[in-house]
Write a protein that holds these residues in place. Sequence first.
Motif, PDB file in Angstrom:
ATOM      1  N   ASP A 108       3.112  25.731  73.349  1.00 55.66           N
ATOM      2  CA  ASP A 108       1.783  26.284  73.071  1.00 55.66           C
ATOM      3  C   ASP A 108       1.464  26.169  71.582  1.00 55.66           C
ATOM      4  O   ASP A 108       2.012  26.900  70.783  1.00 55.66           O
ATOM      5  N   GLY A 109       0.658  25.276  71.296  1.00 57.21           N
ATOM      6  CA  GLY A 109       0.369  24.974  69.897  1.00 57.21           C
ATOM      7  C   GLY A 109      -0.481  26.013  69.215  1.00 57.21           C
ATOM      8  O   GLY A 109      -0.320  26.273  68.027  1.00 57.21           O
ATOM      9  N   GLN A 110      -1.398  26.633  69.958  1.00 53.18           N
ATOM     10  CA  GLN A 110      -2.359  27.521  69.324  1.00 53.18           C
ATOM     11  C   GLN A 110      -1.820  28.927  69.105  1.00 53.18           C
ATOM     12  O   GLN A 110      -2.455  29.898  69.474  1.00 53.18           O
ATOM     13  N   VAL A 111      -0.636  29.004  68.531  1.00 50.45           N
ATOM     14  CA  VAL A 111      -0.082  30.316  68.239  1.00 50.45           C
ATOM     15  C   VAL A 111       0.038  30.445  66.738  1.00 50.45           C
ATOM     16  O   VAL A 111       0.532  29.552  66.073  1.00 50.45           O
ATOM     17  N   LEU A 112      -0.475  31.543  66.247  1.00 48.74           N
ATOM     18  CA  LEU A 112      -0.396  31.776  64.814  1.00 48.74           C
ATOM     19  C   LEU A 112       0.525  32.973  64.593  1.00 48.74           C
ATOM     20  O   LEU A 112       0.266  34.067  65.075  1.00 48.74           O
ATOM     21  N   ARG A 113       1.629  32.714  63.873  1.00 51.28           N
ATOM     22  CA  ARG A 113       2.579  33.800  63.634  1.00 51.28           C
ATOM     23  C   ARG A 113       2.418  34.263  62.189  1.00 51.28           C
ATOM     24  O   ARG A 113       2.585  33.489  61.259  1.00 51.28           O
ATOM     25  N   ILE A 114       2.085  35.523  62.023  1.00 48.04           N
ATOM     26  CA  ILE A 114       1.798  36.052  60.693  1.00 48.04           C
ATOM     27  C   ILE A 114       2.857  37.070  60.298  1.00 48.04           C
ATOM     28  O   ILE A 114       3.152  37.992  61.064  1.00 48.04           O
ATOM     29  N   ALA A 115       3.422  36.871  59.113  1.00 50.83           N
ATOM     30  CA  ALA A 115       4.367  37.857  58.601  1.00 50.83           C
ATOM     31  C   ALA A 115       3.620  38.823  57.701  1.00 50.83           C
ATOM     32  O   ALA A 115       3.060  38.443  56.679  1.00 50.83           O
ATOM     33  N   MET A 116       3.601  40.092  58.125  1.00 49.53           N
ATOM     34  CA  MET A 116       2.926  41.124  57.341  1.00 49.53           C
ATOM     35  C   MET A 116       3.919  41.747  56.368  1.00 49.53           C
ATOM     36  O   MET A 116       5.121  41.600  56.522  1.00 49.53           O
ATOM     37  N   THR A 117       3.401  42.483  55.415  1.00 47.01           N
ATOM     38  CA  THR A 117       4.310  43.139  54.467  1.00 47.01           C
ATOM     39  C   THR A 117       4.726  44.525  54.951  1.00 47.01           C
ATOM     40  O   THR A 117       5.616  45.130  54.403  1.00 47.01           O
ATOM     41  N   ALA A 118       4.067  45.002  55.991  1.00 48.17           N
ATOM     42  CA  ALA A 118       4.408  46.334  56.502  1.00 48.17           C
ATOM     43  C   ALA A 118       5.802  46.296  57.100  1.00 48.17           C
ATOM     44  O   ALA A 118       6.300  45.245  57.481  1.00 48.17           O
ATOM     45  N   SER A 119       6.420  47.475  57.185  1.00 50.61           N
ATOM     46  CA  SER A 119       7.754  47.483  57.765  1.00 50.61           C
ATOM     47  C   SER A 119       7.694  47.802  59.250  1.00 50.61           C
ATOM     48  O   SER A 119       8.689  47.804  59.932  1.00 50.61           O
ATOM     49  N   ASP A 120       6.518  48.057  59.727  1.00 55.97           N
ATOM     50  CA  ASP A 120       6.374  48.357  61.158  1.00 55.97           C
ATOM     51  C   ASP A 120       4.997  47.866  61.570  1.00 55.97           C
ATOM     52  O   ASP A 120       4.124  47.639  60.738  1.00 55.97           O
ATOM     53  N   ILE A 121       4.799  47.724  62.857  1.00 58.08           N
ATOM     54  CA  ILE A 121       3.462  47.385  63.330  1.00 58.08           C
ATOM     55  C   ILE A 121       2.569  48.600  63.059  1.00 58.08           C
ATOM     56  O   ILE A 121       2.910  49.708  63.454  1.00 58.08           O
ATOM     57  N   PRO A 122       1.457  48.391  62.376  1.00 59.99           N
ATOM     58  CA  PRO A 122       0.578  49.541  62.144  1.00 59.99           C
ATOM     59  C   PRO A 122       0.116  50.154  63.462  1.00 59.99           C
ATOM     60  O   PRO A 122       0.159  49.498  64.507  1.00 59.99           O
ATOM     61  N   LEU A 123      -0.298  51.392  63.359  1.00 61.78           N
ATOM     62  CA  LEU A 123      -0.740  52.114  64.554  1.00 61.78           C
ATOM     63  C   LEU A 123      -1.845  51.341  65.270  1.00 61.78           C
ATOM     64  O   LEU A 123      -2.794  50.871  64.651  1.00 61.78           O
ATOM     65  N   THR A 124      -1.734  51.233  66.580  1.00 71.60           N
ATOM     66  CA  THR A 124      -2.680  50.385  67.317  1.00 71.60           C
ATOM     67  C   THR A 124      -3.714  51.172  68.089  1.00 71.60           C
ATOM     68  O   THR A 124      -4.487  50.611  68.861  1.00 71.60           O
ATOM     69  N   THR A 125      -3.753  52.499  67.902  1.00 68.97           N
ATOM     70  CA  THR A 125      -4.639  53.304  68.746  1.00 68.97           C
ATOM     71  C   THR A 125      -6.086  53.291  68.283  1.00 68.97           C
ATOM     72  O   THR A 125      -6.952  53.829  68.951  1.00 68.97           O
TER      73      THR A 125
END
Lengths: 351, 342, 317, 510, 296
Positions: free
Chosen positions: D1-18
């Motif tokens: 699957d070519g259309q995948v963009l993987r981004i490395a964030m500087t946060a140490s956790d996934i920010p809250l998604t609510t």
Amino acid sequence: MTSDPRDRGGRAQPLLRVKGLRKHFVIKRDLLGRPLSRVHAVDGIDFEVRKGETLGIVGESGCGKSTTARLLMHLLQPDGGEVIFDGDPVGTRGGLSLREMRRQMQMVFQNSYASLNPRMTIEESIAFGPQVHGVGRRESRQRARRLLDQVGLLPERFAQRYPHELSGGQRQRINIARALALEPRLLILDEAVSALDKSVEAQVLNLLGDLKQEYGLTYLFISHDLNVVRYISDRVMVMYLGKVAEVGDSEALYRAPAHPYTRALMSAMPSLEPGRRTQTAPLAGDPPNPIDLPPGCRFCPRCPLAVDLCRGTEPELAVLPGGGHLSACHRAAEVQAAVSNPQPSVEESVR
Amino acid sequence: MKSDVMTRTAVQAPMAAPAEPLVEIRDLHVHFGTPWRQVQAVNGVDLTLARGEVLTILGESGSGKSVTLRSLMRLLPERKTRLTGSVRVDGQDVLAMSRRELSRFRGRTAAMIFQEPMLAFDPVFTVGDQIAETVCRHEGVSRREGLARALELFDRVRIPSAKRRLANYPHELSGGMSQRAMIALALSCRPKLLLADEPTTALDATVQIQILLLLRELQRELGMSVIFVTHDMGVANEISDRIAVMYAGRLVETGAVDTVIAQPRHPYTLGLMHSRASGELRGQRLSAIPGAPPDMSAPPPGCAFAPRCPHADATCTQALPGMSELGDGHRAACWRLGETAS
Amino acid sequence: MSTYFLKRILYVVPITLAVSFFCFSLVHLSPGDPMDAVVSADAPREVVAMVERAYGFDRPLPEQFALWVSRALQGDLGLSAANGRAVTTEVFAALKNTLLLALAASLIGFTLGCTFGLLAGYWQGSLLDRLVTGFAVGGVSVPHYWLGMLLVIVFSVELNWLPSSGAGPGSSNDWAFEWAYLRHLILPAVTLSVIPMGVVTRTVRAMVAEILAHEFVEALRAKGLAEKRVFLHVVKNVAPTALAVMGLQLGYLLGGSILVETVFSWPGTGLLLNNAIFQRDLPILQGTILVLALFFVLLNLIVDLAQARLDPRIQRS
Amino acid sequence: DGQVLRIAMTASDIPLTTGQPDSGFEGYRFLGYTVYDALINWDLSSADEVSGLTPGLAESWEVDEEDTRVWTFTLRQGVSFHDGSEWNADAAIWNLDKVYDEESPQFDARQAGNVRGRIPAMDQYEKVDDHTIRFTTREPDAWFPYQLTFLLFSSPAQWEALGGDWDAFAREPSGTGPFRLTRLVPRERAVLEPNADYWDAERVPRIERIELIPMPESSTRTSALLSDQVDWIETPAPDAIPRMESRGMTITSNPYPHTWPYQFSMLEGSPWRDINVRKAANLAVDREGLEALLGGLMVPAAGIVTPDHPWYGEPEFETRYDPEEAMRLLEESGYGPDNPVEVKVLISTSGSGQMQPLAMNEYIQQNLAEVGIALDFEVLDWESLFPNWRRGAEDPSSRGAHATNITFGWLDPFAAFYRFMHSSMAPPNGFNWGYMDDPEYDRLLDEARVTFDQEAQDAILAEFHARMVDDAAWLWVAHDVGPRAMQPRVKGFVQAKNWFQDLTPVYIEE
Amino acid sequence: MSLTLDTAVSPMAAPPAEPGYWRSVFARLRRDPVAMVAGLILLAIVLMAIFAPWLAPQSPYSTSMLHRLQPIGSPGFPLGSDELGRDVLSRLIHGARLSLLIGVMPVINAFVIGSAIGIVAGFVGGRTNTVIMRVIDVFYAFPAVLLAIALAGALGAGLVNSLFSLTVVFIPPIARVAESVTTQVRSVDYIEAARASGARSLTIIRRHVLGNVLGPIFVYATSLISVSMILASGLSFLGLGARPPMPEWGLMLNTMRDAIYVNPWVTVLPGMMIFTVSICFNMLSDGLRSAMDVKL
Ligand SMILES: Nc1ncnc2c1ncn2[C@@H]1O[C@H](COP(=O)(O)OP(=O)(O)OP(=O)(O)O)[C@@H](O)[C@H]1O
Ligand SMILES: Nc1ncnc2c1ncn2[C@@H]1O[C@H](COP(=O)(O)OP(=O)(O)OP(=O)(O)O)[C@@H](O)[C@H]1O
Ligand SMILES: [Mg+2]
Ligand SMILES: [Mg+2]
């Protein structure tokens, strides 16, 4: 031999009297820490040591000889019983303090190496006891050197050495010197010569004889070598499973043992007469564990003479006719009579 | 008792002197090199043992008894031991054996009993397994058969409730019991030569005599030769036909047991006999041998006993005495034998 | 079951209690306000107070402790201060990854350690022994976080062979024994395996040397056993101690992987702990330490019981 | 699957998604404006112009001329949440209750904590009809629209469907944004996929999937990019940029509302009370040299905002590198080589958005030393420096320092000026750390705050800013440029002059 | 009493007098080449730490933005420079002070405290022993690294906290060893003999126990130094120990991590130092152990 100023009751009063001495080691506890099983290491023994004599103690391994010695020195806390030193109870209020008792009673251990601090010179080891009792540094060192001389080691050559630089015989002399440094009246020798070679053993035995004469010492000599005990002791006490089986005058006891166990012990000695060999073993099996004791006489499971009485009632240590000889056997008289005949278990060799 | 024939063979063995002795040690030297010092433990031992004969090596601690015994099986640590001379057992040159030959030889031709039976068993295997394993090794049988043999042997050495004991671990046996098990193990492949290194010293007197009697009986039954090491004269008297007295890595006296005990000739043997404490000597001084044995990392040049010997003179400290024949196979190595004849 | 077993098992109870108490008080040793993690420093005070109420940080300490213990008994270790998720879920998700890493590292470390230790001990003093000993000393002396960096430099930066961080292309939830994932495991596992390798080598070597000095080994040879068989005896004697050491090492790996997990961003308890420390996420800190310590206590128990099983001397006397 | 963009964030956790993300602006960047919308969105389409506001879930809004505290918002129609439920005034009120009404079942302390501080003006809200809602602010506040960009809207229906559990909602959130979150592995990965039905057809994402991976260590991010574990990393380590470039990586950057200053103390005894000293400091810093030092990853700052910004104004004082003039000014105030100005500055070793604090501070230290200002640093860790901001220069934790070095982001006039410069914002109310108290500043800021006409307001702010620059109120040093590094195959990204970025145009070139 | 013939000593019987025990241990140690080399390297590093200000070519703090991240062998920067242009060589030399301090101090502290606890527990025995050792057991429920990090993490970053945490970590193992050695020694005959001569417990501990017990504990403690070095630097590496801009090897390793792509081999150097010190302590400790282990 001069009379000791510390002597209180005179020759008639035993130097040491032990009554009902008892020590049980707990070897297994349940989950709540309550004892499950105990080793009856010393199970109520009575005896006395007379002034100036050598009392030998013999018995199989595990019968409680060392425990007795350690109880006497109060290195172990007895579970019961009394120790009376020259008329004074030890360790009770109004009696002899432990410290004072230890000045008068000293001990030599079996393992000559383990009983010397490897980090201390010989001189320091010997001088330690007097220092503890307030003798000055210089004086205690002088005393140490004098003692070295007395046990036959040149002070100049040995004073500054460490234990590992000495042979077994030499170390045992040091141990004796160390014990003597407090000028005790009673010396307990717990298998003090057992670890030595025969040729060296004789040297140490001679030394012990000399010292005894010189200082008027009293010995409690523990060993499992019947020959040595017979050689050195005036009286002999035989122990079996934490109990006294028999006590008596050395010669009498060897000539006519009044306990079947003593008899067995004696016939178990390898014969030294050329051409004579032991033909049957006097006892079968190993000495039992002093953990689960049978009711009645504790020797009866191995005893060839056991009768129902023995299985039911524990015999008391009783004086035999003639006095001075005690045996804890219901059939003591029969045993003594039987031995008067030539020993049946030794026969002419086939050769 | 199995048979009279066996008994007689054993008794006659030393006199009959059959063609080939079972053990023949010639000029054995054993030196140990450790980073700290060089120990000359054995210095020229000559020894023969006839088939069916029981020999005791007697001597002080450190005199080289154990080392001599271990040389017979080449059990000494190979890396730091220098063995010279020749050792022949049952016609084989032990020192020349390959590893394979050696391991076939050990346990089968010659077997050994140790001083501390508890320590001579592997603590994490049952005693039964340890015996069975030996049988399997030498006779190529299955473990079951090995265990069956072990059971037989346990009965033979009179271990009560043998079957249950087989499944015991060594620490669960008492001293006497484990020495019996050790003997069973040693006998498992019917060795021709049994080596016993102070097998009774660690035991109580009442047990010691049982073991001695057992050994004597088994030796007679199986017609084995036995070399027995001890420092107890009484034990030697009980078990052996012949005695060899060792001092500082050398044999100083050998002869029939009665002769040596009754008429020792070497001053060391004499000294040993006379320094023994016994009831008769009560109240008397013992005539102890003075001093201590020499340090084996620097043995003296002449007779090693000279410094402690009441008869010693200049010769003794300079030259090594050879073995002199005193008749009837009684021999001693001393310059002053003239003075020691009673 | 013998009293030994029962005693050993029961002994876990007081230890567990003490450990929980330690964990709780440990966290309250810490300076600073647990609130710092939850609301940003520029938040107005009424917001702070509101969040404090919601988290229960406003109650008195003993009450917090009582509440914490009673909830912990039900498997509820509270909510992360940093992200509000349940601590239990967070810790166990991370623990799974740490276990994977620790097991992989143990596999490498123990295999090598036992092999090396047995060989070196058996041929003590030989060249092989000296090599192995040197290697083992290196293993116990190396700062593993540094070794990790070194491996990253060589294998990721310079050679570009292996990835330098993370648990794999998907996430650790999808972890599979496929090359794409295993690649990620290699460097951290190798790094982490160095210490147990060294320790096990040294212990086993010393044990073998000690066992070989026992008289029974001479007795075995005197029986004419082949060296192979003698070796087997040695191994069986070494086994109980070696097992105990390995069990402990596994425990140390679980608790001690924090540095390696940080270097490799491996999503395990170490990384969780590291983040918790820097975010001052006290509930997570508390929970992770508690779970790891209890895990370690359990492991110790298993090791002791296994050792008792293997060594007839412990169990039967 | 070519259309995948993987981004490395500087946060140490996934920010809250609510809905209301944590982890600061990065949270809003990746898990706020992707999955959710605000009533008013940022227009992130241009790389050249300063980003402005644009209608989001509200089509339009107006302030009541009678009572300027009252705002009426007309909601966009025909918008639905990812779960299909409808966006309307009820949904809006439900979301407001979620963060403001502690009694409401959907109240969520975490979301409230994340957002309430960002909307200080909010007082009351009410539904007017199905597509109209009304807000009342505490005071007249023209900056209210900026604040509303932080209020994001989650789906009430989804929350109900998931049993009213925010934890469950976090795993399967539903907003109205251009992306939907399809997978969440806490601490490891969040997967976004396009919302094909997004109301703004122009902003339907081109990419098939975005994977967001937290990687707090910059060296980790760098190696992840170089070893092709990710396609895009936030804030690469500046030192590693040459290496990335040599490997063909694309480096994007653009100045954005982020300033790196020294905030002065105006308390008694502070040398900064002397305007000559303040000006001298501003003239002594060689900003070009610093830029070179940072490998070009900064732009020189001459005020709080960048010169191209409408609020910049026309100051007379030119913030430039002129050590001679600096020395002259100092001499004028009686300082000289033998009598240097001695000041103490609070700095940190690292910290969010702090760029390279140690290196930059030491460089500045050298610069200032050359003209005769001796800087003494009090190095704190970020965790101590940041809370000190609100405590102020007088607090013991300031250790008697005369300046503090904290970078900040600014998107609206409140965040850019008001909280620092208005006298009412002195500790503990705001971030007027140095107790600045200038009636003229207060007057201009107050006026701007109630000027509801955008252009008029901008003009007042420009006047204010110019005055501040003339005053050399702070030492302006740099603006960050928000570097990002990505694989050459990542195309379509337009880096806006903003904290937030639009991911919808990004695609992967096969 | 006269010396009789039989108690005379043969001239061969006694080996030549040897010097004291520790001197003989040292003599044996000197014959161990590995331990000697390790010892010399350590000595060199300690001297380096002591004389750091004279040895270091530059100040460890002086930054130079123009000379950031120079590779090894650059003029003026023999071992390169770090992200702030500080001379890595000088920082490594100065770093020895702090790194050795935070590595060795906890073990010294723990040695003093742990030995005291262990010796008392071992010597007194009985219930006291049980209580003390059970408390120690609780600490054993934590892997060492975890305990150190947990404590340091809870207390917050800083040198003192890291020293404290590591001390706490090393007390239990040392106390355990001390306890078991003391328990062993306590039942040896010479202690019994000393008790039999009427000496009080304190005298016995002082004259007989300490001398025989401290040796083994000391050897054990030296083997912990290596662990301590790694852990202490590890804490700094995590940001829990030394604070920037202090020169400390673990911290240097941390701050230079970002430069791993610029000049990887410079970033490796501080770790090299930790490794060297740690391995040397280990080898010295091994040497000491075998030198003391030789049967007397
Ligand atoms: N500290 C102890 N704890 C438990 N049991 C003990 C302890 N000391 C001695 N025993 C047991 O008490 C019994 C008597 O021991 P003691 O040492 O007195 O025997 P002994 O006659 O001196 O034997 P030996 O001839 O072997 O020295 C033995 O069964 C021994 O195992
Ligand atoms: N493996 C070895 N390495 C070095 N020296 C050894 C070794 N084995 C024995 N020796 C030394 O060889 C000498 C003879 O030892 P051996 O064991 O034969 O004495 P032994 O007569 O059996 O004494 P014991 O009656 O004490 O068993 C001793 O000095 C001993 O120290
Ligand atoms: Mg005894
Ligand atoms: Mg021997």
